[in-house]
Design a protein around this motif. Sequence first.
Motif, PDB file in Angstrom:
ATOM      1  N   GLU A  41      53.107  52.145  29.235  1.00 39.96           N
ATOM      2  CA  GLU A  41      52.420  50.897  28.875  1.00 39.96           C
ATOM      3  C   GLU A  41      52.843  49.733  29.775  1.00 39.96           C
ATOM      4  O   GLU A  41      53.069  48.624  29.320  1.00 39.96           O
ATOM      5  N   THR A  42      52.917  50.008  31.083  1.00 38.33           N
ATOM      6  CA  THR A  42      53.289  48.971  32.047  1.00 38.33           C
ATOM      7  C   THR A  42      52.185  48.704  33.064  1.00 38.33           C
ATOM      8  O   THR A  42      52.130  47.620  33.630  1.00 38.33           O
ATOM      9  N   HIS A  43      51.332  49.693  33.309  1.00 43.69           N
ATOM     10  CA  HIS A  43      50.286  49.591  34.326  1.00 43.69           C
ATOM     11  C   HIS A  43      48.944  49.947  33.695  1.00 43.69           C
ATOM     12  O   HIS A  43      48.778  51.061  33.181  1.00 43.69           O
ATOM     13  N   PHE A  44      48.003  49.018  33.738  1.00 45.43           N
ATOM     14  CA  PHE A  44      46.700  49.225  33.101  1.00 45.43           C
ATOM     15  C   PHE A  44      45.560  48.936  34.066  1.00 45.43           C
ATOM     16  O   PHE A  44      45.697  48.131  34.981  1.00 45.43           O
ATOM     17  N   ARG A  45      44.444  49.592  33.805  1.00 46.98           N
ATOM     18  CA  ARG A  45      43.185  49.320  34.494  1.00 46.98           C
ATOM     19  C   ARG A  45      42.196  48.873  33.426  1.00 46.98           C
ATOM     20  O   ARG A  45      42.010  49.555  32.415  1.00 46.98           O
ATOM     21  N   VAL A  46      41.542  47.717  33.655  1.00 49.64           N
ATOM     22  CA  VAL A  46      40.549  47.175  32.725  1.00 49.64           C
ATOM     23  C   VAL A  46      39.193  47.150  33.415  1.00 49.64           C
ATOM     24  O   VAL A  46      39.061  46.613  34.517  1.00 49.64           O
ATOM     25  N   ILE A  47      38.215  47.734  32.758  1.00 55.08           N
ATOM     26  CA  ILE A  47      36.822  47.660  33.201  1.00 55.08           C
ATOM     27  C   ILE A  47      36.068  47.001  32.058  1.00 55.08           C
ATOM     28  O   ILE A  47      36.033  47.524  30.942  1.00 55.08           O
ATOM     29  N   ILE A  48      35.498  45.837  32.336  1.00 55.55           N
ATOM     30  CA  ILE A  48      34.872  45.052  31.280  1.00 55.55           C
ATOM     31  C   ILE A  48      33.558  44.455  31.773  1.00 55.55           C
ATOM     32  O   ILE A  48      33.458  43.985  32.905  1.00 55.55           O
ATOM     33  N   GLU A  49      32.562  44.519  30.907  1.00 61.85           N
ATOM     34  CA  GLU A  49      31.278  43.844  31.153  1.00 61.85           C
ATOM     35  C   GLU A  49      31.044  42.887  29.997  1.00 61.85           C
ATOM     36  O   GLU A  49      31.058  43.304  28.833  1.00 61.85           O
ATOM     37  N   ALA A  50      30.837  41.628  30.323  1.00 59.56           N
ATOM     38  CA  ALA A  50      30.618  40.613  29.294  1.00 59.56           C
ATOM     39  C   ALA A  50      29.729  39.505  29.837  1.00 59.56           C
ATOM     40  O   ALA A  50      29.795  39.167  31.024  1.00 59.56           O
ATOM     41  N   GLU A  51      28.930  38.953  28.967  1.00 58.92           N
ATOM     42  CA  GLU A  51      28.045  37.844  29.348  1.00 58.92           C
ATOM     43  C   GLU A  51      28.830  36.649  29.871  1.00 58.92           C
ATOM     44  O   GLU A  51      28.338  35.901  30.704  1.00 58.92           O
ATOM     45  N   ASP A  52      30.058  36.477  29.407  1.00 55.97           N
ATOM     46  CA  ASP A  52      30.895  35.354  29.864  1.00 55.97           C
ATOM     47  C   ASP A  52      31.100  35.366  31.368  1.00 55.97           C
ATOM     48  O   ASP A  52      31.468  34.344  31.943  1.00 55.97           O
ATOM     49  N   PHE A  53      30.880  36.510  32.021  1.00 57.74           N
ATOM     50  CA  PHE A  53      31.123  36.621  33.453  1.00 57.74           C
ATOM     51  C   PHE A  53      29.866  36.378  34.291  1.00 57.74           C
ATOM     52  O   PHE A  53      29.942  36.341  35.514  1.00 57.74           O
ATOM     53  N   ARG A  54      28.734  36.187  33.653  1.00 56.84           N
ATOM     54  CA  ARG A  54      27.494  35.957  34.393  1.00 56.84           C
ATOM     55  C   ARG A  54      27.578  34.636  35.154  1.00 56.84           C
ATOM     56  O   ARG A  54      27.884  33.591  34.596  1.00 56.84           O
ATOM     57  N   ARG A  63      40.829  35.431  36.727  1.00 55.03           N
ATOM     58  CA  ARG A  63      41.669  34.381  36.122  1.00 55.03           C
ATOM     59  C   ARG A  63      41.460  34.303  34.623  1.00 55.03           C
ATOM     60  O   ARG A  63      42.422  34.135  33.862  1.00 55.03           O
ATOM     61  N   LEU A  64      40.211  34.400  34.176  1.00 56.61           N
ATOM     62  CA  LEU A  64      39.927  34.368  32.732  1.00 56.61           C
ATOM     63  C   LEU A  64      40.626  35.506  32.006  1.00 56.61           C
ATOM     64  O   LEU A  64      41.194  35.317  30.923  1.00 56.61           O
ATOM     65  N   ILE A  65      40.599  36.684  32.582  1.00 51.40           N
ATOM     66  CA  ILE A  65      41.253  37.831  31.955  1.00 51.40           C
ATOM     67  C   ILE A  65      42.766  37.670  31.991  1.00 51.40           C
ATOM     68  O   ILE A  65      43.455  37.921  30.989  1.00 51.40           O
ATOM     69  N   ASN A  66      43.302  37.230  33.120  1.00 52.77           N
ATOM     70  CA  ASN A  66      44.745  37.005  33.207  1.00 52.77           C
ATOM     71  C   ASN A  66      45.206  35.961  32.198  1.00 52.77           C
ATOM     72  O   ASN A  66      46.279  36.107  31.601  1.00 52.77           O
ATOM     73  N   GLU A  67      44.427  34.919  31.988  1.00 50.45           N
ATOM     74  CA  GLU A  67      44.771  33.896  31.000  1.00 50.45           C
ATOM     75  C   GLU A  67      44.735  34.483  29.591  1.00 50.45           C
ATOM     76  O   GLU A  67      45.620  34.212  28.775  1.00 50.45           O
ATOM     77  N   ALA A  68      43.726  35.286  29.301  1.00 50.77           N
ATOM     78  CA  ALA A  68      43.601  35.892  27.971  1.00 50.77           C
ATOM     79  C   ALA A  68      44.769  36.836  27.690  1.00 50.77           C
ATOM     80  O   ALA A  68      45.221  36.951  26.542  1.00 50.77           O
ATOM     81  N   LEU A  69      45.271  37.493  28.715  1.00 48.02           N
ATOM     82  CA  LEU A  69      46.351  38.476  28.557  1.00 48.02           C
ATOM     83  C   LEU A  69      47.706  37.940  29.023  1.00 48.02           C
ATOM     84  O   LEU A  69      48.612  38.710  29.335  1.00 48.02           O
ATOM     85  N   LEU A  80      48.048  44.962  36.420  1.00 45.38           N
ATOM     86  CA  LEU A  80      46.743  45.025  35.776  1.00 45.38           C
ATOM     87  C   LEU A  80      45.667  45.053  36.850  1.00 45.38           C
ATOM     88  O   LEU A  80      45.533  44.102  37.618  1.00 45.38           O
ATOM     89  N   ALA A  81      44.935  46.158  36.908  1.00 42.92           N
ATOM     90  CA  ALA A  81      43.795  46.267  37.813  1.00 42.92           C
ATOM     91  C   ALA A  81      42.553  45.894  37.005  1.00 42.92           C
ATOM     92  O   ALA A  81      42.388  46.359  35.875  1.00 42.92           O
ATOM     93  N   ILE A  82      41.698  45.049  37.574  1.00 45.08           N
ATOM     94  CA  ILE A  82      40.561  44.509  36.822  1.00 45.08           C
ATOM     95  C   ILE A  82      39.260  44.732  37.573  1.00 45.08           C
ATOM     96  O   ILE A  82      39.159  44.444  38.768  1.00 45.08           O
ATOM     97  N   ARG A  83      38.258  45.208  36.831  1.00 46.50           N
ATOM     98  CA  ARG A  83      36.875  45.160  37.299  1.00 46.50           C
ATOM     99  C   ARG A  83      36.090  44.467  36.191  1.00 46.50           C
ATOM    100  O   ARG A  83      35.897  45.026  35.106  1.00 46.50           O
ATOM    101  N   ALA A  84      35.679  43.244  36.439  1.00 46.82           N
ATOM    102  CA  ALA A  84      34.988  42.432  35.445  1.00 46.82           C
ATOM    103  C   ALA A  84      33.631  42.029  35.981  1.00 46.82           C
ATOM    104  O   ALA A  84      33.537  41.448  37.068  1.00 46.82           O
ATOM    105  N   GLU A  85      32.590  42.326  35.218  1.00 46.93           N
ATOM    106  CA  GLU A  85      31.227  42.027  35.639  1.00 46.93           C
ATOM    107  C   GLU A  85      30.387  41.597  34.437  1.00 46.93           C
ATOM    108  O   GLU A  85      30.741  41.849  33.300  1.00 46.93           O
ATOM    109  N   ALA A  86      29.261  40.985  34.746  1.00 48.92           N
ATOM    110  CA  ALA A  86      28.272  40.706  33.705  1.00 48.92           C
ATOM    111  C   ALA A  86      27.482  42.002  33.480  1.00 48.92           C
ATOM    112  O   ALA A  86      27.321  42.803  34.404  1.00 48.92           O
ATOM    113  N   PRO A  87      26.997  42.221  32.266  1.00 47.82           N
ATOM    114  CA  PRO A  87      26.198  43.424  32.016  1.00 47.82           C
ATOM    115  C   PRO A  87      24.955  43.445  32.887  1.00 47.82           C
ATOM    116  O   PRO A  87      24.352  42.402  33.171  1.00 47.82           O
TER     117      PRO A  87
END
Length: 91
Positions: A41-54, A63-69, A80-87
Amino acid sequence: MGPVHARIVATLTEQFHPAKLDVVDESHLHAGHAGARPEGETHFRVIIEAEDFRGVSRVARHRLINEALAAELAGPVHALAIRAEAPTEAA
């Protein structure tokens, strides 16, 4: 699913109401590396699609994800590896 994984999922779900969310614990891939702990539980990959990213830049989405976490990143999470996109809309 461990407690850190569960907190990441809960936090991102509450903050962004994602259309898609995958959180993968990749700690086993980093055994022996800096920041790795035997219990994982030290290294994570996040794949997220949300309207907030449009309309938001890739850097701003991260930055938004880093702030939330921030609490997890300040403690148990080393990477933390991140792939964040709008749907995307179906054609």
